[in-house]
Design a protein around this motif. Structure first.
Motif, PDB file in Angstrom:
ATOM      1  N   LEU A  85       0.872  -1.177   0.061  1.00  0.00           N
ATOM      2  CA  LEU A  85       0.161   0.126  -0.116  1.00  0.00           C
ATOM      3  C   LEU A  85       0.919   1.426   0.060  1.00  0.00           C
ATOM      4  O   LEU A  85       0.834   2.205  -0.782  1.00  0.00           O
ATOM      5  N   THR A  86       1.800   1.275   0.955  1.00  0.00           N
ATOM      6  CA  THR A  86       2.888   2.459   1.091  1.00  0.00           C
ATOM      7  C   THR A  86       3.511   2.672  -0.344  1.00  0.00           C
ATOM      8  O   THR A  86       3.569   3.688  -0.809  1.00  0.00           O
ATOM      9  N   MET A  87       3.824   1.443  -1.197  1.00  0.00           N
ATOM     10  CA  MET A  87       4.694   1.614  -2.385  1.00  0.00           C
ATOM     11  C   MET A  87       3.699   2.154  -3.397  1.00  0.00           C
ATOM     12  O   MET A  87       4.404   3.061  -4.131  1.00  0.00           O
ATOM     13  N   ILE A  88       2.542   1.683  -3.236  1.00  0.00           N
ATOM     14  CA  ILE A  88       1.507   2.533  -4.308  1.00  0.00           C
ATOM     15  C   ILE A  88       1.235   3.836  -3.996  1.00  0.00           C
ATOM     16  O   ILE A  88       1.542   4.607  -4.994  1.00  0.00           O
ATOM     17  N   ARG A  89       1.048   4.167  -2.656  1.00  0.00           N
ATOM     18  CA  ARG A  89       1.029   5.587  -2.629  1.00  0.00           C
ATOM     19  C   ARG A  89       2.214   6.475  -3.161  1.00  0.00           C
ATOM     20  O   ARG A  89       2.145   7.609  -3.548  1.00  0.00           O
ATOM     21  N   GLU A  90       3.406   5.883  -2.907  1.00  0.00           N
ATOM     22  CA  GLU A  90       4.641   6.468  -3.151  1.00  0.00           C
ATOM     23  C   GLU A  90       4.830   6.625  -4.722  1.00  0.00           C
ATOM     24  O   GLU A  90       5.209   7.687  -5.321  1.00  0.00           O
ATOM     25  N   LEU A  91       4.553   5.506  -5.447  1.00  0.00           N
ATOM     26  CA  LEU A  91       4.747   5.547  -6.702  1.00  0.00           C
ATOM     27  C   LEU A  91       3.729   6.485  -7.740  1.00  0.00           C
ATOM     28  O   LEU A  91       4.067   6.912  -8.532  1.00  0.00           O
ATOM     29  N   ARG A  92       2.493   6.604  -6.947  1.00  0.00           N
ATOM     30  CA  ARG A  92       1.498   7.615  -7.524  1.00  0.00           C
ATOM     31  C   ARG A  92       1.854   8.990  -7.592  1.00  0.00           C
ATOM     32  O   ARG A  92       1.447   9.791  -8.294  1.00  0.00           O
ATOM     33  N   LYS A  93       2.983   9.292  -6.674  1.00  0.00           N
ATOM     34  CA  LYS A  93       3.615  10.541  -6.532  1.00  0.00           C
ATOM     35  C   LYS A  93       4.490  10.908  -7.612  1.00  0.00           C
ATOM     36  O   LYS A  93       4.741  12.224  -7.982  1.00  0.00           O
ATOM     37  N   LEU A  94       4.759   9.971  -8.410  1.00  0.00           N
ATOM     38  CA  LEU A  94       5.722   9.923  -9.443  1.00  0.00           C
ATOM     39  C   LEU A  94       5.122  10.098 -10.784  1.00  0.00           C
ATOM     40  O   LEU A  94       4.440   9.204 -11.000  1.00  0.00           O
ATOM     41  N   PRO A  95       5.243  11.341 -11.415  1.00  0.00           N
ATOM     42  CA  PRO A  95       4.716  11.759 -12.704  1.00  0.00           C
ATOM     43  C   PRO A  95       4.849  10.325 -13.920  1.00  0.00           C
ATOM     44  O   PRO A  95       3.669  10.063 -14.381  1.00  0.00           O
ATOM     45  N   ALA A  96       5.880   9.935 -13.654  1.00  0.00           N
ATOM     46  CA  ALA A  96       6.162   8.898 -14.632  1.00  0.00           C
ATOM     47  C   ALA A  96       5.459   7.597 -14.566  1.00  0.00           C
ATOM     48  O   ALA A  96       5.351   6.830 -15.462  1.00  0.00           O
ATOM     49  N   HIS A  97       5.062   7.570 -13.261  1.00  0.00           N
ATOM     50  CA  HIS A  97       4.317   6.185 -12.992  1.00  0.00           C
ATOM     51  C   HIS A  97       2.902   6.134 -12.447  1.00  0.00           C
ATOM     52  O   HIS A  97       2.333   5.480 -12.123  1.00  0.00           O
ATOM     53  N   MET A  98       2.207   7.412 -12.591  1.00  0.00           N
ATOM     54  CA  MET A  98       1.089   7.759 -12.182  1.00  0.00           C
ATOM     55  C   MET A  98      -0.098   6.893 -12.780  1.00  0.00           C
ATOM     56  O   MET A  98      -1.011   6.390 -12.225  1.00  0.00           O
ATOM     57  N   GLY A  99       0.143   6.560 -14.138  1.00  0.00           N
ATOM     58  CA  GLY A  99      -1.026   5.838 -14.727  1.00  0.00           C
ATOM     59  C   GLY A  99      -0.503   4.366 -14.738  1.00  0.00           C
ATOM     60  O   GLY A  99      -1.560   3.603 -15.619  1.00  0.00           O
ATOM     61  N   VAL A 100       0.524   3.754 -14.315  1.00  0.00           N
ATOM     62  CA  VAL A 100       0.810   2.424 -14.444  1.00  0.00           C
ATOM     63  C   VAL A 100      -0.293   1.605 -13.701  1.00  0.00           C
ATOM     64  O   VAL A 100      -0.244   1.888 -12.580  1.00  0.00           O
ATOM     65  N   PRO A 101      -0.945   0.563 -14.314  1.00  0.00           N
ATOM     66  CA  PRO A 101      -1.707  -0.163 -13.405  1.00  0.00           C
ATOM     67  C   PRO A 101      -0.976  -1.150 -12.565  1.00  0.00           C
ATOM     68  O   PRO A 101       0.171  -1.389 -12.756  1.00  0.00           O
ATOM     69  N   VAL A 102      -1.439  -1.300 -11.260  1.00  0.00           N
ATOM     70  CA  VAL A 102      -1.109  -2.104 -10.408  1.00  0.00           C
ATOM     71  C   VAL A 102      -1.865  -3.112  -9.916  1.00  0.00           C
ATOM     72  O   VAL A 102      -3.245  -2.945  -9.476  1.00  0.00           O
ATOM     73  N   VAL A 103      -1.638  -4.451  -9.709  1.00  0.00           N
ATOM     74  CA  VAL A 103      -2.444  -5.630  -9.187  1.00  0.00           C
ATOM     75  C   VAL A 103      -1.761  -6.171  -8.034  1.00  0.00           C
ATOM     76  O   VAL A 103      -0.483  -6.296  -7.913  1.00  0.00           O
ATOM     77  N   PHE A 104      -2.777  -6.382  -6.946  1.00  0.00           N
ATOM     78  CA  PHE A 104      -2.181  -6.798  -5.705  1.00  0.00           C
ATOM     79  C   PHE A 104      -2.510  -8.369  -5.835  1.00  0.00           C
ATOM     80  O   PHE A 104      -3.325  -9.012  -6.337  1.00  0.00           O
ATOM     81  N   LEU A 105      -1.372  -8.894  -5.320  1.00  0.00           N
ATOM     82  CA  LEU A 105      -1.281 -10.387  -5.230  1.00  0.00           C
ATOM     83  C   LEU A 105      -0.942 -10.525  -3.765  1.00  0.00           C
ATOM     84  O   LEU A 105       0.186 -10.549  -3.420  1.00  0.00           O
TER      85      LEU A 105
END
Length: 122
Positions: free
Chosen positions: A62-82
């Protein structure tokens, strides 16, 4: 060109199972051992999809996703939780953080590939 996928999980056996399923389906896979490692690998590359565990040392999913969503280059990259978690509240937190999909462990490799294809649209 095949899609590039970053998998983030502290379990070596899950990383192996995930890598084998995805590479056999034609995807290029990069592995990270926790959220901090995942963010470091994101810093050096572009990925079409991220698959992450929730519960990991150093930095959880969860923390990783929140941090990566702050990075413009990775805002739209889909994320799947496993993950082993199936609680509705955790799923809502993941969605709010920016997760695109969810797959519960243990998982069938064919189900993983099916979800990846759906999320990537290929």
């Amino acid at each position: 060109m095949s899609a590039t996928i970053l998998t983030v999980d502290d379990s070596a056996s899950i990383r192996l199972t995930t890598r084998v399923a995805l590479t056999n389906a034609g995807y290029q896979v990069t592995e990270a051992v926790d959220g901090l490692d995942g963010l470091a690998k994101l810093d050096g590359g572009q990925f079409d999809l991220i698959i992450t565990d929730l519960n990991m040392p150093n930095m959880d999913g969860l923390t990783m996703i929140r941090e990566l969503r702050k990075l413009p280059a990775h805002m739209g990259v889909p994320v799947v939780f496993l993950t082993t978690e199936s609680d509705a509240e955790i799923k809502q937190q993941a969605k709010s953080a920016g997760a695109t999909g969810w797959l519960t462990k243990p998982f069938d490799p064919e189900s993983l590939v099916k979800i990846v294809r759906k999320v990537l649209g290929r």
